[in-house]
Design an enzyme around this catalytic site. Structure first.
Site, PDB file in Angstrom:
ATOM      1  N   ALA A  75       0.858  -1.183   0.000  1.00 17.79           N
ATOM      2  CA  ALA A  75       0.000   0.000   0.000  1.00 17.79           C
ATOM      3  C   ALA A  75       0.895   1.234   0.000  1.00 17.79           C
ATOM      4  CB  ALA A  75      -0.881   0.002   1.231  1.00 17.79           C
ATOM      5  N   GLY A 121      -0.306  -5.255   0.303  1.00 13.83           N
ATOM      6  CA  GLY A 121      -1.504  -5.154  -0.512  1.00 13.83           C
ATOM      7  C   GLY A 121      -1.330  -5.798  -1.882  1.00 13.83           C
ATOM      8  N   GLU A 124      -2.058  -9.344  -1.312  1.00 11.93           N
ATOM      9  CA  GLU A 124      -3.490  -9.502  -1.031  1.00 11.93           C
ATOM     10  C   GLU A 124      -4.299  -9.434  -2.322  1.00 11.93           C
ATOM     11  OE1 GLU A 124      -3.361  -6.439   2.213  1.00 11.93           O
ATOM     12  OE2 GLU A 124      -4.603  -7.921   3.223  1.00 11.93           O
ATOM     13  N   GLU A 146       3.127  -6.339   6.848  1.00 15.28           N
ATOM     14  CA  GLU A 146       2.434  -5.278   7.614  1.00 15.28           C
ATOM     15  C   GLU A 146       2.854  -5.215   9.076  1.00 15.28           C
ATOM     16  OE1 GLU A 146       1.087  -7.230   5.418  1.00 15.28           O
ATOM     17  OE2 GLU A 146      -0.119  -6.034   4.027  1.00 15.28           O
TER      18      GLU A 146
END
Ligand code: NAI
Length: 721
Positions: A75, A121, A124, A146
């Site tokens: 992210a 991300g 993901e 994370e």
């Protein structure tokens, strides 16, 4: 054959092209080295989803990156400091989850074609695709890192990863942030196929088509081991896995990092309360974690190290750094061999010099074992291994030094020897070659007194073990040229280090602040504190090991010498403790000599405290308050760090924080000594120092700068986030 329909609109990240009935979407963020997930990219993905849903001629979708070495690196962390409340952060997480939910439920199969870093991300997103292909390239790495930022995966990672790779493998990745390489990703079922980069795109298109027409079914099961099947496929077994995972997290983090426990909670909720609830819990916990102080500090460190990557090391317009193609290393001992081992892995030709062939041979053998470890872990190929070893040559004279761009000296810590070695090598190297000493204490200016060209002399202080420790402290002396500084900084970065540049002085920054802390631990011993009480108290504060254990590791003799040098240079506050003096005189050197504050077996394995050392120290033992132990050691370090900034040794508090965390083990979740002052408040720090100074003057005299800051209610950082 593929037709481009239409290519990326100016400023957009996604470019779509049709390959027959498969839409290939290339992710290529303009003007950035890597792709990151941001709200604007999410909006572009939405458009793709809408297009695919509406265009019945499209039968499959491939997601691929346009960057040479990265799929999606995670992210966009730049947006995090903007988040002002946990509700804000939770909302962002829900938006991300919804977007990936739409991608997962698209009418057509989606294939992730992964080359390079696929992190956070990015992974993901890949997990929400129906099929994943990755390249077999060493640059291809997959991870959910994370927790390293004090967060948890917030776009379904805690729910989708366990379903894909099984509970244990998923927890291993989520709770540690561990990186998985291509081969392992295939083994655990994280990806469905592994291919050569040259065919990635074409194969992904083929697979999308085959999934669409039903000729390929994505595998649902993974190659579970029988033991994991037993454990994971019933609630009782899963209970055991969760319990063990929680225990292991507590053991590793001492409960100081909330994110791994939150991640565990989110994963467990998915199992016990179903998918929907799992996603909800994940978003809620993501929101909470984003607001923790721990996460703020870790995100700060992430930004600070990123900023250092772009910092040339000098103010103003920097000169061009000299490219280091050939490196000379003086001293093939512990540090010299370590430096050479990372240099060859960056393609540098290295000449390794020591006083006799036996020592050179030992250095080469230890270099080989560092590179061998990477081969054994399959981080490099056999071919690379051979290439790296071919780049180093050993010598007992200065042959081969004439063409070196940089010489790094790592001989014994002795000023006269260091000066002699410098005087000897100078005539053998080019006038413009840079010369660095790896000294940990001696002012560079003193070593440079022996130089004809003091402008080329500086310090490159590596930490041990060189191949693991992330920091390099570059020391600029009075006469060091800007060319020499930028060359050392650029080369340090090439070696993969985070580089801070400090000005010259005894112990520079890291050794000096560490010495203040270690010295206070010695003073506590003088007062009868037990060895365990000191070590456990500071481990409890968050240091990776306590100061007495660290002394055994570094070498008590070395610590003793450093203490003397700094006491001579900095005066009474650094006067070594009596306990230290006695243990040094008794000839105990720590782990390397098999005798220190702790016991060691013949293989070097650490046991309990060696009770006989208390006779050497010769003080009546007594209980000291845990809080006082922590306060004295930590404030001694913090006060010294501030003095380094005040005296201009440090260029910025940022460098001081990064240097302390990555060089001397200051707890990352506290951000560093300067961030610590800000979070406690300068006024309170000054109060505590003054209190201590009443009892221990002049050791705790507050730095002038701290007093000014307390009086003016200033902090080191404008925005604590
Ligand atoms: P070491 O004792 O392992 O190696 C020193 C090497 O220098 C020996 O192999 C010795 O034979 C060689 N040497 C002595 N005179 C020489 C000469 N005239 N020409 C070429 N080689 C010569 O010592 P270590 O631990 O590698 O330390 C080296 C330097 O690095 C010291 O200045 C030390 O303060 C610094 N340092 C050490 C750290 C550590 O944790 N060991 C950490 C950071 C810096």
């Amino acid at each position: 054959m593929s037709t481009v329909v239409p290519s990326a609109v100016q400023g957009q990240t996604l470019a779509s092209a049709l390959a027959g009935d498969v839409l290939v979407v290339t992710i290529d963020q303009p003007n950035e080295p890597v792709n990151t997930l941001s709200p604007s990219l999410a909006a572009e993905f939405e458009e793709v989803c809408v297009r695919v849903t509406g265009d019945l001629l499209i039968n499959g979708l491939v997601l691929i990156s346009g960057k040479p070495d990265a799929f999606i690196a995670g992210a966009d962390i730049e947006q995090f400091p903007e988040l002002r409340s946990s509700e804000d952060a939770e909302r962002i997480s829900r938006l991300g989850q919804d977007l990936l939910g739409r991608l997962e439920n698209l009418r057509v199969p989606v294939v992730a074609a992964i080359h390079g870093a696929c992190l956070g991300g990015g992974l993901e997103l890949a997990l929400a695709c129906r099929y994943r292909i990755c390249t077999d390239h060493p640059k291809t790495t997959l991870a959910l890192p994370e927790v390293q930022l004090g967060l948890i995966p917030g776009m379904g990672g805690t729910q989708r990863l366990p379903r894909r790779v099984g509970l244990q493998a998923a927890l291993d990745m989520i709770l540690t942030g561990r990186t998985v390489r291509a081969r392992r990703a295939l083994q655990i079922g994280l990806v469905d196929e592994m291919v050569h980069p040259a065919i990635l795109r074409d194969l992904a298109v083929q697979r999308a088509r085959a999934l669409a027409d039903g000729s390929l079914k994505p595998s649902r099961s993974r190659s579970f081991r029988a033991s994991s099947l037993l454990l994971e496929h019933n609630p009782l077994g899963r209970g055991v896995v969760f319990k063990k995972a929680r225990e292991s997290v507590m053991e590793k983090t001492h409960g100081q990092y909330p994110a791994p426990l939150a991640a565990l909670d989110a994963v467990q909720t998915g199992y016990t309360e179903g998918h929907e609830e799992g996603f909800r819990r994940e978003a809620k916990l993501f929101g909470e974690m984003a607001m923790t102080d721990v996460s703020r500090q870790l995100v700060f460190l992430f930004f600070a190290t990123n900023a250092l990557k772009k910092d040339p090391g000098v103010d103003g317009t920097p000169p061009r750094p000299r490219t280091v193609e050939r490196l000379g290393v003086l001293g093939a001992g512990f540090m010299g061999a370590g430096i050479a081992s990372i240099a060859v892995q960056q393609g540098t030709l290295v000449r390794l010099k020591d006083t006799d062939t036996a020592r050179v041979g030992k250095g080469l053998a230890s270099l080989r074992s560092v590179v061998q470890e990477r081969l054994t872990k399959r981080q490099i190929t056999r071919h690379q291994f051979d290439d790296y070893l071919a780049l180093v040559g050993g010598t007992t004279d200065y042959s081969g030094f004439a063409s070196t761009d940089l010489v790094i000296e790592a001989v014994f810590e002795d000023v006269a020897l260091k000066q002699r070695v410098l005087a000897e090598v100078e005539p053998a190297i080019e006038p413009s070659a840079v010369y660095a000493s790896n000294t940990s204490t001696i002012p560079i200016g003193r070593i440079a007194e022996a130089a004809h060209h003091p402008e080329r002399v500086l310090g490159m202080h590596f930490f041990s073990p060189v191949h693991r420790m992330p920091l390099l402290e570059v020391i600029a002396a009075e006469h060091t040229s800007r060319e020499a500084i930028v060359t050392a900084v650029a080369y340090g970065k090439r070696l993969g280090k985070t580089v801070i540049v400090v000005n010259d002085g005894p112990g520079f920054y890291t050794t000096r602040t560490l010495a203040a802390y270690m010295n206070e631990a010695g003073r506590l011993l003088d007062e009868g504190a037990s060895i365990e009480s000191i070590d456990t108290a500071l481990e409890g504060f968050g240091f990776p090991v306590g100061p007495i254990t660290l002394l055994d590791e570094v070498g008590i003799d070395i610590g003793g010498k450093v203490g003397l040098v700094l006491a001579e240079a900095l005066g009474a506050r650094m006067t070594p403790s009596e306990a230290m003096r006695r243990v040094v005189t008794a000839g105990r050197t720590g782990r390397k000599g098999g005798s220190g504050f702790y016991r060691y077996d013949p293989t070097g394995k650490k046991g309990g405290v060696d009770e006989s050392v208390y006779q050497v120290i010769g003080v009546q033992r007594r209980e000291l308050n845990r809080e006082e132990i922590i306060e004295r050691c930590v404030l001694a370090m913090v006060n010294e760090a501030v003095r380094c900034f005040e005296e201009g040794i440090l260029r910025s508090p940022r460098d001081g924080d990064v240097g302390a965390v990555f060089g001397i083990g200051f707890p990352p979740f506290r951000g560093g000594p300067f961030r610590y002052v800000d979070s406690v408040g300068p006024a309170r720090i000054v109060d505590r120092l003054e209190d201590l100074n009443v009892r221990y003057a002049p050791r705790f005299k507050p730095a002038e700068l701290l007093m000014d800051m307390a009086a003016q209610r200033r902090s080191f950082y404008a925005d604590p986030r």
